[in-house]
Design a protein around this motif. Sequence first.
Motif, short mmCIF file in Angstrom:
data_model
loop_
_atom_site.label_atom_id
_atom_site.label_comp_id
_atom_site.label_asym_id
_atom_site.label_seq_id
_atom_site.Cartn_x
_atom_site.Cartn_y
_atom_site.Cartn_z
N LYS A 1 16.76 52.09 48.40
CA LYS A 1 15.41 52.67 48.36
C LYS A 1 15.27 53.61 47.18
CE LYS A 1 15.43 52.42 53.23
NZ LYS A 1 15.64 53.21 54.42
N ALA A 2 16.34 54.30 46.86
CA ALA A 2 16.29 55.18 45.69
C ALA A 2 16.04 54.37 44.43
CB ALA A 2 17.59 55.97 45.58
N ARG B 1 14.18 53.94 39.39
CA ARG B 1 15.44 53.38 38.93
C ARG B 1 16.20 54.33 38.02
NH1 ARG B 1 15.61 47.13 37.20
NH2 ARG B 1 17.78 47.01 36.60
N LEU B 2 15.46 54.98 37.17
CA LEU B 2 16.09 55.88 36.20
C LEU B 2 16.76 57.06 36.91
CD1 LEU B 2 16.12 55.59 33.18
CD2 LEU B 2 14.30 57.29 33.04
N ILE C 1 21.58 60.03 39.22
CA ILE C 1 22.39 60.70 40.23
C ILE C 1 23.64 59.89 40.56
CG2 ILE C 1 20.48 61.97 41.27
CD1 ILE C 1 20.44 59.91 43.49
N GLY C 2 23.93 58.89 39.76
CA GLY C 2 25.22 58.24 39.87
C GLY C 2 25.26 57.02 40.77
N VAL D 1 23.52 51.12 39.75
CA VAL D 1 22.33 50.29 39.99
C VAL D 1 22.64 48.79 39.88
CG1 VAL D 1 20.07 49.70 39.08
CG2 VAL D 1 20.74 52.09 39.30
N VAL D 2 23.36 48.43 38.82
CA VAL D 2 23.58 47.00 38.57
C VAL D 2 24.34 46.35 39.72
CG1 VAL D 2 24.83 45.40 37.11
CG2 VAL D 2 23.41 47.16 36.08
N SER D 3 25.43 47.00 40.17
CA SER D 3 26.20 46.36 41.23
C SER D 3 25.43 46.36 42.54
CB SER D 3 27.55 47.05 41.39
OG SER D 3 27.37 48.35 41.92
N ARG D 4 24.65 47.43 42.79
CA ARG D 4 23.85 47.44 44.02
C ARG D 4 22.86 46.28 44.02
NH1 ARG D 4 25.27 52.47 46.73
NH2 ARG D 4 27.43 52.04 46.27
#
Lengths: 328, 290
Positions: A197-198, A203-204, A209-210, A213-216
């Motif tokens: 959801k974050a 996305r940025l 906050i670490g 993104v890509v693997s999620r």
Amino acid sequence: MSAPAYESALLRTARWRPWEFVIWAVAFALPLAMPSHSLLVNEIAIVALFAMSLDLILGYTGIVSLGHAAFFGFGAYAAALFAKLVMPDPTVGLVFATVLSALLGLVASVTILRGSDLTRLMVTLGTALLLLELANKLDWLTGGADGLQGVVMGPVLGLFEFDLYGRTAAWYSLAVMLVLFLVMRRIVHSPFGATLKAIRDNRLRAMAIGIPVVSRLAVVYTVAAGIAGAAGALLAQTTGFASLDVLAFDRSADVLLMLVIGGVGWLYGGVTGAIVFKLLQNWLSSVTPQYWMFWIGLILVLLVLVGRDRLLKPWTWFGMGKKKGGAA
Amino acid sequence: MLTILFDGIAYGMLLFVLAVGLAVTLGLMNFINLAHGAFAMAGGYLTVFAMQKFGVPFLACLPLAFIVVALAGAVLERTLYRPMYGKPHLDQVLFSIGLAFMAVAAVDYFVGSSQQNLHLPEWLRGRTEIGDGATLLGMGHYRLFIIGVCAVLTVVLQLILSKTRFGSRLRAAVDDPRVAAGLGINVNIVFMLTFAVGSGLAGLGGALGAEILGLDPTFPLKYMIYFLIVVSVGGTSSITGPLAAALLLGIADVAGKYFIPKMGAFTVYLLMILILMWRPQGLFTRKGGR
């Protein structure tokens, strides 16, 4: 917020409500209560599962996809071919189709990592079209435009034969849907789901906050593809048939519509949307067999003009007047 | 060989005229309009009926298709499309696909689902051949005509966008509507005109393409994908991007269907996915802006 407080907040949102038990009990009682409508129940369970899988990427992660039917159709063909060529056991076929679709999702997830909404629309659509062309051209394997016929399924778990009225089929689909629903429910209420959801919201900031993104994105796309594949496999197994229509653009558009009618970012939204859509489709196509597409289009247009988040709250349609800001 | 290249170019040029309106609305106004094909279909049907029922000559039909569809576009922009500009892309997709569905069913209802035929005038039907053997170049006159019309259109559009006052107003309104409005540009009018011209171009494309692409009620959905490919692959910053993409697509499609007929449209989709993975914003993108 201190740590225990947000933990309990997360747990509170994840808790089962009483009405949820009722709904599932009613769903499983339907084939007994209305045996003549079992086929419809079966169909709704399948598309509801499909819509929920789309919700996982659209509602929770914010990836606009016009080609989710790619995985649905892939699962359908995988299950049908498995039953025809390897063994007729439904459960093994289901697992096989799910795993294969998930693998396809993993490969396809590379395409959604870059670019804008338009790029994603195009590559998801392109993936579905690519598979459609493949299924059409590889006619020695898939039957081409005539569809893959003569799929004979064995009894579920070796005990329950598929009957003509579709009661076994309905219970089989409902059971699979319940299991996968539990999986998805667990995912979206976990910390992993919170990171999704974050990513959807910003996305940025998520990156900052670490959150990886890509693997999620890759993981959630893979899971959603697998579940869509399972839904497709259920369709192929319960109807004993797979045709090009499972991969068609209409199917991607329909599922998007269902999800939007029911409300995105809410697992039951997919279920509600599927029920409303299927009943509407049944009714409209019996009233105007040829032109139901017009009414679907009209509903879509009105839906967006009214504001789709308000459609489920009829009491806000009048009186509230114009409030600034559309849907998220 | 050369004939395939020629046919591919003609096909690409046709796609360009059909898609350039979408490139304008999508690229410049950032609105995903999946109903673009419906405007093209309207232009096609208009031409067919004007010629069959009222005996309007073909050449007069082309500007007619442009003007009528442009007017319809302007009306729709004012009434339906404008509230959609600020909405998220998902809403725009749903909205415009709903419009496309309605157009498909409505045409089916009023005209019937059969394919419509366009009767070209005599002087456009012939075919000229140059050379022989491997370098044989067969040019259908109608395809030659299409290439000519499209080339003129491209130049005119490029000039309007880059050289005229309206072009600079449009670019300003796109880059930052608020500042543009502050400078005294009537952003609403600019957007409406742009949308109308975009729709009109689609209508013109539909009129030109009815003979080659075929015209039936499923037209908007059948060719929607091609328009979108042209725009997304070409990038949306200029006229040259979509032009290059349309030519590439046209040649790839014609050549693919000729040399590997088993693959069909496979080549085109694969090409699109690869290009978009390589350059997600399209082949030609503008630096700056948004």
